[in-house]
Design an enzyme around this catalytic site. Structure first.
Site, PDB file in Angstrom:
ATOM      1  N   SER A  14       0.821  -1.210   0.000  1.00 54.54           N
ATOM      2  CA  SER A  14       0.000   0.000   0.000  1.00 54.54           C
ATOM      3  C   SER A  14       0.856   1.262   0.000  1.00 54.54           C
ATOM      4  O   SER A  14       0.346   2.355  -0.218  1.00 54.54           O
ATOM      5  CB  SER A  14      -0.928   0.034   1.220  1.00 54.54           C
ATOM      6  OG  SER A  14      -1.821  -1.045   1.163  1.00 54.54           O
ATOM      7  N   GLY A  70      -4.440  -2.048  -0.535  1.00 55.68           N
ATOM      8  CA  GLY A  70      -3.623  -1.751  -1.697  1.00 55.68           C
ATOM      9  C   GLY A  70      -3.444  -0.259  -1.853  1.00 55.68           C
ATOM     10  O   GLY A  70      -4.091   0.540  -1.172  1.00 55.68           O
ATOM     11  N   GLY A  92      -3.052   3.555  -4.020  1.00 54.36           N
ATOM     12  CA  GLY A  92      -3.732   4.293  -5.071  1.00 54.36           C
ATOM     13  C   GLY A  92      -5.117   4.795  -4.703  1.00 54.36           C
ATOM     14  O   GLY A  92      -5.590   4.628  -3.588  1.00 54.36           O
ATOM     15  N   CYS A 111      -9.217  -1.950   4.158  1.00 55.90           N
ATOM     16  CA  CYS A 111      -8.526  -0.787   3.611  1.00 55.90           C
ATOM     17  C   CYS A 111      -8.997  -0.468   2.196  1.00 55.90           C
ATOM     18  O   CYS A 111     -10.153  -0.085   2.020  1.00 55.90           O
ATOM     19  CB  CYS A 111      -7.017  -0.975   3.697  1.00 55.90           C
ATOM     20  SG  CYS A 111      -6.154   0.601   3.588  1.00 55.90           S
ATOM     21  N   LEU A 112      -8.178  -0.661   1.163  1.00 59.81           N
ATOM     22  CA  LEU A 112      -8.661  -0.415  -0.201  1.00 59.81           C
ATOM     23  C   LEU A 112      -9.894  -1.275  -0.455  1.00 59.81           C
ATOM     24  O   LEU A 112     -10.863  -0.838  -1.087  1.00 59.81           O
ATOM     25  CB  LEU A 112      -7.559  -0.728  -1.228  1.00 59.81           C
ATOM     26  CG  LEU A 112      -7.957  -0.494  -2.688  1.00 59.81           C
ATOM     27  CD1 LEU A 112      -8.168   0.989  -2.976  1.00 59.81           C
ATOM     28  CD2 LEU A 112      -6.903  -1.056  -3.658  1.00 59.81           C
ATOM     29  N   ASN A 168      -3.206   2.649   7.472  1.00 60.10           N
ATOM     30  CA  ASN A 168      -2.372   3.116   6.380  1.00 60.10           C
ATOM     31  C   ASN A 168      -3.282   3.462   5.220  1.00 60.10           C
ATOM     32  O   ASN A 168      -3.532   2.655   4.345  1.00 60.10           O
ATOM     33  CB  ASN A 168      -1.369   2.028   5.971  1.00 60.10           C
ATOM     34  CG  ASN A 168      -0.682   2.380   4.675  1.00 60.10           C
ATOM     35  OD1 ASN A 168      -0.656   3.554   4.282  1.00 60.10           O
ATOM     36  ND2 ASN A 168      -0.132   1.388   3.993  1.00 60.10           N
ATOM     37  N   GLY A 224      -4.754   6.921   2.643  1.00 59.59           N
ATOM     38  CA  GLY A 224      -4.806   8.331   2.278  1.00 59.59           C
ATOM     39  C   GLY A 224      -6.168   8.710   1.719  1.00 59.59           C
ATOM     40  O   GLY A 224      -6.452   9.878   1.493  1.00 59.59           O
ATOM     41  N   HIS A 243      -6.443  -1.802   9.660  1.00 58.75           N
ATOM     42  CA  HIS A 243      -5.795  -3.090   9.416  1.00 58.75           C
ATOM     43  C   HIS A 243      -5.911  -4.026  10.609  1.00 58.75           C
ATOM     44  O   HIS A 243      -5.058  -4.001  11.501  1.00 58.75           O
ATOM     45  CB  HIS A 243      -4.334  -2.877   9.051  1.00 58.75           C
ATOM     46  CG  HIS A 243      -4.169  -2.267   7.706  1.00 58.75           C
ATOM     47  ND1 HIS A 243      -4.015  -3.021   6.564  1.00 58.75           N
ATOM     48  CD2 HIS A 243      -4.200  -0.979   7.304  1.00 58.75           C
ATOM     49  CE1 HIS A 243      -3.932  -2.230   5.508  1.00 58.75           C
ATOM     50  NE2 HIS A 243      -4.040  -0.963   5.932  1.00 58.75           N
ATOM     51  N   GLU A 253      -5.279  -7.019  10.702  1.00 62.44           N
ATOM     52  CA  GLU A 253      -4.143  -7.955  10.731  1.00 62.44           C
ATOM     53  C   GLU A 253      -2.940  -7.302  11.387  1.00 62.44           C
ATOM     54  O   GLU A 253      -1.951  -7.958  11.681  1.00 62.44           O
ATOM     55  CB  GLU A 253      -3.800  -8.403   9.300  1.00 62.44           C
ATOM     56  CG  GLU A 253      -2.958  -7.427   8.482  1.00 62.44           C
ATOM     57  CD  GLU A 253      -3.734  -6.221   7.951  1.00 62.44           C
ATOM     58  OE1 GLU A 253      -4.922  -6.083   8.304  1.00 62.44           O
ATOM     59  OE2 GLU A 253      -3.145  -5.415   7.203  1.00 62.44           O
TER      60      GLU A 253
END
Ligand SMILES: Nc1ncnc2c1ncn2[C@@H]1O[C@H](COP(=O)(O)OP(=O)(O)O)[C@@H](O)[C@H]1O
Ligand SMILES: Nc1ncnc2c1ncn2[C@@H]1O[C@H](COP(=O)(O)OP(=O)(O)O)[C@@H](O)[C@H]1O
Ligand SMILES: [Mg+2]
Ligand SMILES: [Mg+2]
Lengths: 397, 1107
Positions: free
Chosen positions: A60, A246, A248, A273-274, A315, A317, A368, A370
């Site tokens: 990521s 991931g 982007g 996340c993504l 994590n 953006g 996350h 994990e």
């Protein structure tokens, strides 16, 4: 023994001169470590105090120059057990001080050696707190770390010429090129919990620890490249589908959104996340780029279903906009796939951190569970995925 | 869930006197808790025997009891106050043990008092070392192999099965009390016997030794909803085997991967769940095998601890305050993080700097003590330093420790390393306070990092950091200062090298290094401690310096006054000075100034971020203090409240153009330089003991001949009677002049006539710029002059001094204050002998007794002094009601207050307990009662010398005391005590018609007094010293008493006081009363409330800076 002779300097105290330049022209002069050269990327900061190896290898972070706020990095070296992917993923690494010596019974190389091998340029000796405060005030910025060109003006121009993160589709770039079995990487799933579930996991930049946690919850994953058509998955007879983290812009990851939309309702879905952002988009919501994101391991998230506060690893953006949908009187979202509960919230800044579909079997979290790096407070979510697939109580429709 | 509504009044227990292992961190935590609870609307009743604490100031609780912390005394207060709840988790082990006793006796239940913060079961599970192990094993957590024993034989059997080396650890103790390492059966037998005695429940743990492993501590908070956070991780630089309190530590942990750290985090949270800590803070200690990574649990404390104070200061997370709020029902996410003002307390602070703690030891005071660091804590204080790197923080800590040479990394002032033939690696294998300096020296000598790390059993990462300092020093060594470039200096400063060290390395002076730095623009900037590594804007002005690019301190709005703090606690300079600094901050705030605190002691209230307007956590060294002043541009600097430490900075700050408020540096010199001071006394025709100065032994002999033996010898410019001795002949003189010269090499040795048998008196006063003087109190000492004022007991109102004598003493105080030019606080020590009054010394600064006097008279002297420093006059303050109406208020109080000292002899086996002119106490207590005998008794009980009310008294006194001892001993016999005495004393007593049994001296063979003491057959020892030296009978008697915990009185006045105390204890009990009640009663007209400050006028301070 003669004690009056000054001792020889043990090893060079500092590497070659280096500079980090942001798109607003701010320059940070330090010295280089790792590979010499130039690295362009989006400058972001991470506030975790340990766990740099996991950060460096987390896909990521692709195309990002990561600044660690904690001053000493590299203290315990690098080992073969902790990477989250096959290699170092960051574009560049910025720290206050990179340890010359690695000290740990598990260490196999120093941080600088590992960066060199991965051809990644690092910069040390800079005022990382100034950098952090700048990014906090002005938002994440495009940046470069260079040991070659040391002139801020020319570097600024080149930084401004590079594309930004908004609109960037990076998942496909870091995803595995071929299908593989998680067990080949992390061993077989545990049978202690009874039936082993088989899932298909979309790799948009998968962290290995996710596969480990799935296995520990008795879930065996087959990992598919990001562009795998949903039909191929749907026909595989899997018990569930996992959407990985991931890099982007999620809105640019259109193939992921499409696949999610098709699979939703057909098979239980869990996203991280993504993966969470893709689920949100597939449910008709919208995402936005945060000013400087969340990167660290100390974010308090409240789970409204239990009332518990979890300390979580982040994590990201981008985030899912809770205002992107019509909301019912009780606060639930009314999507074209039925009701969606917004289940997890960040107590620091009110960011939406998790959602659960009430009419189809799917849920996701922005953070996350994990960990790696970070606290283990949210591991229960992997068991929840298991329960969702088992069709147990409290699992949806 | 929000706060509990079933509680209205909460009783908080403090931790009592400062002792080794339990220092002012509990004043910090208790003060935070009281403030938080009252802000929540609870009534707070507080009990603590320590008058030097901020928490016992009347404004921090509704009712404040300065009473002994024994179960009986706390119970009496509970009976009177009837609180709904008792909060025992903020007052250290002392409070916890008192609470356990009251809970187990059923008294709390009987009175309907709930224990909050920790349940009785949880306390037991955590503190009982065997119960703890079992619970941990059951929960699947790893612990070292061990077993518990309640007898020495059981311990030996365990030893045989576990194997040696072993460690013995006692239950319900702290600071490693009663612990130690045993390499064989014999050592185990000795240790086991001591441990069983020290443990309040007579239980010890016999455990496999894992000395040499890495040691860690996690500070954990947990609420009733099972939300848990780790506030801070702390890594010990010194390995297992050196008590955490004596270890150099660093936060956050530096050498564990996230994987290992998270495993530890999981275990810590699991421990809290298993123990059942639901509402508060705890600390959990771990050891890690450096070869394999195996993690084991060492212990947990179900309460706020010394490390919690460190963790609070290291992170900005107010552990004690939040623990108090959790105890009354709040959940973590319902509490706001003060620092950001927007995020909740349910998060884990993240640090973007490094914190290093270095302990401060006092071995120089206890020459017989073993200087090796072990599992028993020996340090008396600590310094914390913040830097952006470990090297920078370590360098600051060395400066902050304020010991000569410590900031030079062991390099001596001539720039040479002491050349020795000893094997460095073997030497540094032994943990001592200088070990890291030896590490530096070994690296300098060419030993490799790995070899040094292996020898010291310190993680190579830390050794590597020190190697980098050595390499950085090598860049500058031997080079002329002027050739050092800006870049080189920049890197040297970033490696933590002090200006003083760079001066040694380049053969320059510290001032010229500073000027060179200034010229090249190499200066520190200031960063903020914000709990979140810059992720959110911080509101709290809590700062530290570093050599980096960006300075982020916002310019201040109001005019600022800098308060220089007292640095680490040490014997002679402790919490009393912090007390004064805290009051100054409050007073400045009231007067419209911004208070800027500079201090390096993490245990204190002054370093709490909400005590002052701005906090700079910095060493009190010239370069650091100056940097803060340059950054803040204050209208004034207060240097007279932090003891001797800031006084030493006054001149340099004034030379750099800053306005040192009050007494000028020149006036300070007049009082401090004993030669100049003597001239002034002569000029004013004030009596002083005849004296002389000497730089050589010959000169000293000459002076002694002139003034006559006995004499007192001492170095100038020291505190706490350092290296001071009473000398009876030429031979002793020679030895002592040598030690004195070593303690303070630049200054001459002073020789004074010793006033034998004089009454010593202390005075604390405030003088203003008009020459007006307010005498806060005159204290009459119980012990005669010759026992350091810090170690002797004293009382207010004075016990025997006449009004005429007191008038004369006050006159002397006024005259001296005016002549010296004192503006602010003045402490005077005098001796009264043969109806004449002699001045021993004048200290133009806050003194150890300022808090005691303030508490007794109900007026904060430090606050009054601070207002005076900002330009107010005493007349104005009196008119506004800030001073008592009665100018002799202290003489006319209806209650007696006694201050008694607490001595650390129990920690240093083999150290003689005789009191002398060198101060040895670590803390103090106060006893207050309408009955003066009871006040004495309470002070002694509070100091840990519980006076017996029956049993056997052993008497053995010096010849000169034999006549005087008859009367008090007769009284003891009348009160029903059985008496035993050694030959000479027994003869005298028998001739006086007192029934006494004769017992053999230690040197007279078996079945002697030593065995009686060790066997628990003596309840009180009366022994005045005769003959000096470590091998006399008296020495053996006193050390036996100290290690057996039998009260031992070593002075004649002490005997009289003890007898009066015993009489009071045998009489009817008196009701405890709060100091608010005492103050109200003493003051016909209440003082508070009429103070007015013209806030707009607070722009400048009268008087010119002495540029
Ligand atoms: N099994 C052991 N082997 C070696 N050292 C130990 C062991 N257990 C404790 N220690 C050392 O003794 C010190 C004091 O022990 P601890 O249980 O923490 O006592 P306290 O309650 O006084 O803090 C620890 O800081 C550690 O350095
Ligand atoms: N001339 C003296 N005669 C008798 N006792 C003295 C004399 N000078 C000092 N002392 C004793 O020594 C103690 C310490 O001396 P002081 O000058 O107060 O040193 P410090 O500066 O360490 O407080 C005093 O408290 C007093 O008991
Ligand atoms: Mg401990
Ligand atoms: Mg004195």
């Amino acid at each position: 023994m003669v004690l009056t002779d000054p001792s020889p300097v043990r090893r060079p105290l500092r590497g070659p001169d280096a500079v980090l330049v942001l798109e607003d022209g701010s320059a940070f002069h330090g010295t280089g470590f790792g590979a010499e050269g130039e690295s362009f990327g989006e400058a972001v900061f991470n506030t975790g105090m340990a766990g740099y190896q996991e950060v460096l290898t987390d896909p990521s972070y692709a195309e990002q120059i990561v600044a660690m706020t904690s001053p000493h990095q590299g203290n315990y070296g690098m080992n073969h057990e902790d990477p989250e992917s096959v290699s170092i993923q960051v574009a560049g690494f910025a720290v206050r001080e990179a340890s010359r010596r690695a000290s740990s019974w598990r260490s196999e190389s120093t941080l600088a050696e590992a960066l060199s091998r991965a051809a990644v340029t690092g910069i040390e000796g800079i005022d990382t707190r100034r950098l952090t405060r700048l990014l906090r005030e002005r938002g994440s910025m495009r940046a470069v770390v260079s040991t070659v060109d040391l002139v801020p003006q020319s570097l600024t121009e080149r930084v401004r010429a590079m594309p930004g993160m908004a609109g960037a589709d990076l998942a496909a770039r870091v995803s595995s090129a071929s299908v593989y079995e998680a067990r080949d990487l992390v061993g077989p799933a545990t049978t202690d919990l009874g039936r082993v579930f088989r899932i298909a996991a979309y790799d948009f930049g998968m962290k290995r620890t996710i596969l480990r946690r799935l296995a520990a919850s008795g879930i065996e994953a087959t990992v598919f490249p990001a562009h795998t058509p949903s039909a191929e998955i749907a026909s595989g007879g899997y018990d569930g589908v996992f959407l990985s983290n991931g890099p982007g812009d999620p809105a640019a990851t259109t193939y992921g959104i499409d696949a999610t939309r098709t699979l939703l309702g057909k098979v239980p879905v869990f996203g991280i996340c993504l993966g969470h952002q893709l689920l949100g988009l597939a449910l008709g919501g919208r995402t936005y780029k945060m000013p400087f994101g969340h990167r660290g391991v100390n974010q308090p998230v409240k789970n409204l279903q239990t009332g518990a506060v979890e300390i979580t690893s982040h994590n990201h953006g981008f985030a899912v906009d809770p205002l992107g949908w019509e909301r019912g009187a009780d606060g639930t979202v009314l999507s074209d796939r039925g009701r969606v509960a917004l289940t997890h919230w960040n107590l620091n800044d009110g960011t939406l951190e998790g959602l659960r579909c009430l009419d189809v079997p799917a849920f996701s979290v922005q953070y996350h569970p994990e960990a790696a790096p970070g606290p283990h407070d949210s591991r229960y979510l992997f068991d929840e995925f298991r329960r969702l697939m088992a069709g147990g109580p409290g699992t949806g429709p | 869930m929000p706060k509990r509504t079933d509680l209205h009044k909460i009783m908080v227990i403090g931790s009592g006197p400062i002792v080794i292992g339990q220092a002012c961190e509990f004043d910090y935590s208790g003060t935070q808790a009281c403030k938080a609870l009252r802000r929540e609307g609870f009534q707070v009743a507080l009990v603590n025997s320590n008058p030097a604490t901020i928490m016992t100031d009347p404004e921090f609780a509704d009712r404040t009891y300065i009473e002994p912390l024994t179960p009986a005394s706390v119970l009496a207060i509970c009976e009177r106050e009837r609180p709904d709840a008792l909060l025992p988790t903020l007052g250290g082990q002392t409070a916890l043990n008192v609470a356990v006793a009251l809970a187990e006796s059923g008294d709390l239940d009987r009175l309907g008092i709930t224990l909050i913060g920790a349940s009785l079961e949880a306390i037991h599970r955590a503190e009982d070392r065997s119960g703890f192990k079992d619970a941990m094993l059951k929960a699947g957590l790893d612990v070292p192999r061990a077993g518990t024993a309640t007898t020495v034989d059981e311990a030996l059997a365990l030893g045989d099965s576990i194997g040696y080396p072993l460690i013995v650890r006692a239950s319900f103790t702290m600071g490693g009390g009663g612990s130690g390492f045993a390499a064989n059966r014999q050592e185990l037998a000795t240790l086991a016997a001591r441990g069983l005695e020290v443990s309040p429940v007579s239980e010890i743990l016999v455990e496999e030794s894992i000395a040499g492993w890495k040691e860690f501590e996690l500070e954990v908070m947990r609420d009733a909803d099972d939300n848990g956070v780790i506030v801070c991780s702390i890594e010990n630089v010194d390995p297992m085997g050196v008590h955490t309190g004596d270890s150099i530590t660093v936060a956050p942990q530096q050498t564990l991967t996230d994987r290992e750290y998270q495993q530890m985090r999981d275990a810590a949270l699991q421990v809290l769940r298993v123990i059942g800590v639901e509402t508060g803070g705890s600390n959990v200690q771990f050891a890690v095998d450096p070869a394999t990574g195996r993690q084991v649990l060492i212990e947990m404390n179900p309460r706020v601890s010394r490390s919690s104070a460190l963790a609070s200061k290291a992170t900005g997370f107010p552990i004690a305050k939040i623990a108090a709020l959790l105890a009354v029902g709040y959940r973590l996410d319902e509490i706001v993080n003060d620092i950001t003002g927007e995020t909740p307390a349910s998060f884990e602070p993240t640090l973007d700097y490094v914190v290093v703690k270095v302990p401060r030891f006092a071995f120089e005071k206890f020459s017989e003590a073993d200087p090796r660091l072990t599992s028993t804590m020996k340090s008396v204080g600590e310094v914390m330093a913040i830097g952006r790197t470990f090297k920078e923080a370590l360098g600051k800590a060395w400066r902050g420790i304020e010991k000569t040479g410590f900031d030079l990394g062991g390099e001596d002032v001539s720039g040479q390393w002491p050349v020795g033939t000893e094997d460095l690696l073997a030497t540094l294998a032994i943990a001592t306070e200088e070990r890291l300096h030896l590490v530096e020296r070994a690296l300098h000598a060419g030993h490799g990092v790995d070899d040094v790390a292996a020898a010291a059993r310190i993680d190579p990462w830390f050794i590597e950091q020190i190697a980098e300092v050595v390499d950085e020093a090598a860049v500058t060594r031997g080079r002329p200062l002027s050739t050092l470039t800006a870049r080189e200096l920049w890197h040297a400063k970033r490696a933590g090298l002090s200006d003083a060290r760079l001066a040694v390395l380049t053969g320059a002076t510290e001032a010229s290094v500073r000027r060179h730095r200034d010229a090249l623009g190499v200066a520190p900037v200031f960063k903020t401690v914000d709990t979140c590594a810059g992720e959110f804007p911080a509101r709290t002005p809590y700062h530290f310096s570093t050599y980096e690019e960006e300075d982020e301190v916002a310019p201040a709005v109001r005019p600022r006054v800098v308060i220089l703090g007292a640095g680490p606690n040490r014997i002679g300079q402790g919490i009393e000075f912090d007390y004064a600094c805290v009051h100054a901050a409050y007073a400045l705030e009231q007067a419209g100034f911004e208070s800027v605190m500079v201090n390096s002691n993490p245990e204190t209230v002054s370093t709490d971020y909400d005590t002052s307007s701005r906090l700079y956590f910095e060493p009190l060294s010239p370069e650091d203090a100056l940097a803060v002043c340059r950054a803040e541009q204050p209208v004034g600097v207060i240097a007279q409240l932090g003891g001797q430490t800031p006084l030493r900075l006054a001149r340099i700050l004034s030379e750099e153009g800053f306005h040192v408020l009050g007494t000028s540096p020149d006036a300070i010199d007049l009082a401090e330089d004993r030669g100049k001071f003597a001239e002034i006394l002569a000029e004013l025709e004030i009596l002083a003991p005849p004296h002389g100065e000497a730089r050589t032994i010959e000169e000293a002999r000459e002076v002694a001949r002139r003034i006559g033996y006995p004499v007192v010898v001492r170095p100038s410019y020291v505190l706490g009677g350092r290296a001071m001795e009473i000398v009876y002949d030429d031979e002793e003189l020679e030895t002592f002049v040598r030690t004195a010269a070593a303690a303070s090499p630049d200054h001459p040795v002073l020789v004074d006539r010793f006033l034998e048998g004089a009454i010593e008196v202390d005075v604390d006063a405030v003088a203003d710029a008009t020459g007006d003087v307010f005498v806060g109190g005159v204290m009459e000492h119980i012990e005669e002059a010759g026992v350091h004022s810090g170690d002797s007991s004293c009382q207010i109102p004075p016990a025997t001094l006449s009004d005429e004598e007191l008038d004369t003493i006050e006159d002397i105080t006024r005259t001296l204050a005016r002549r010296l030019g004192v503006v602010g606080l003045l402490n005077l020590q005098l001796a009264v002998k043969d109806e004449r009054i002699w001045v021993i010394e004048a200290n133009p600064r806050a003194s150890r007794t300022v808090p005691f006097v303030s508490k007794v008279i109900g007026v904060s002297l430090a606050r009054v002094a601070t207002w005076v420093l900002t330009g107010r006059t005493l007349a104005e303050l009196a008119a506004e009601g800030a001073l008592p109406v009665d100018p002799h208020h202290y003489r006319h109080l209806s209650h007696t207050s006694v201050k008694a000292a607490v001595l650390p002899f129990g920690r240093f086996p083999g150290v003689d307990t005789v009191l002398g002119p060198e101060m040895k106490s670590t803390g103090e207590v106060m006893g207050v009662d309408a009955d003066s005998g009871m006040a004495l008794a309470k002070a002694m009980v509070a100091a840990g010398h519980a006076l017996p009310t029956g049993g056997t008294v052993f008497v053995s006194v010096a010849n000169r005391d034999k006549r005087a001892i008859v009367f008090p001993v007769k009284r003891l016999a009348d009160l029903g005590f059985r008496l035993v005495a050694t030959g000479g004393t027994a003869g005298v007593l028998q001739r006086a018609g007192i029934a006494v049994e004769r017992v053999a001296k230690m040197s007279e063979g078996p079945d002697n007094v030593g065995e009686m003491i060790r066997g628990g057959r003596i309840d009180l020892v009366i022994n005045t010293p005769f003959g000096r030296g470590p091998r006399t009978d008296g020495y053996f008697i006193r050390t036996a008493a100290a290690s057996a915990g039998v009260p031992c009185v070593t002075t004649l006045p002490g005997v009289f006081a003890a007898v009066r105390g015993i009489e009071a204890l045998l009489g009817p009990p008196t009701e405890p009363r709060s100091i608010q009640e005492y103050h109200a009663e003493a003051m016909a007209e209440p003082m508070q409330g009429r103070l007015t400050f013209d806030q707009a006028a607070a722009t400048t301070i009268a008087g010119e800076p002495r540029a």
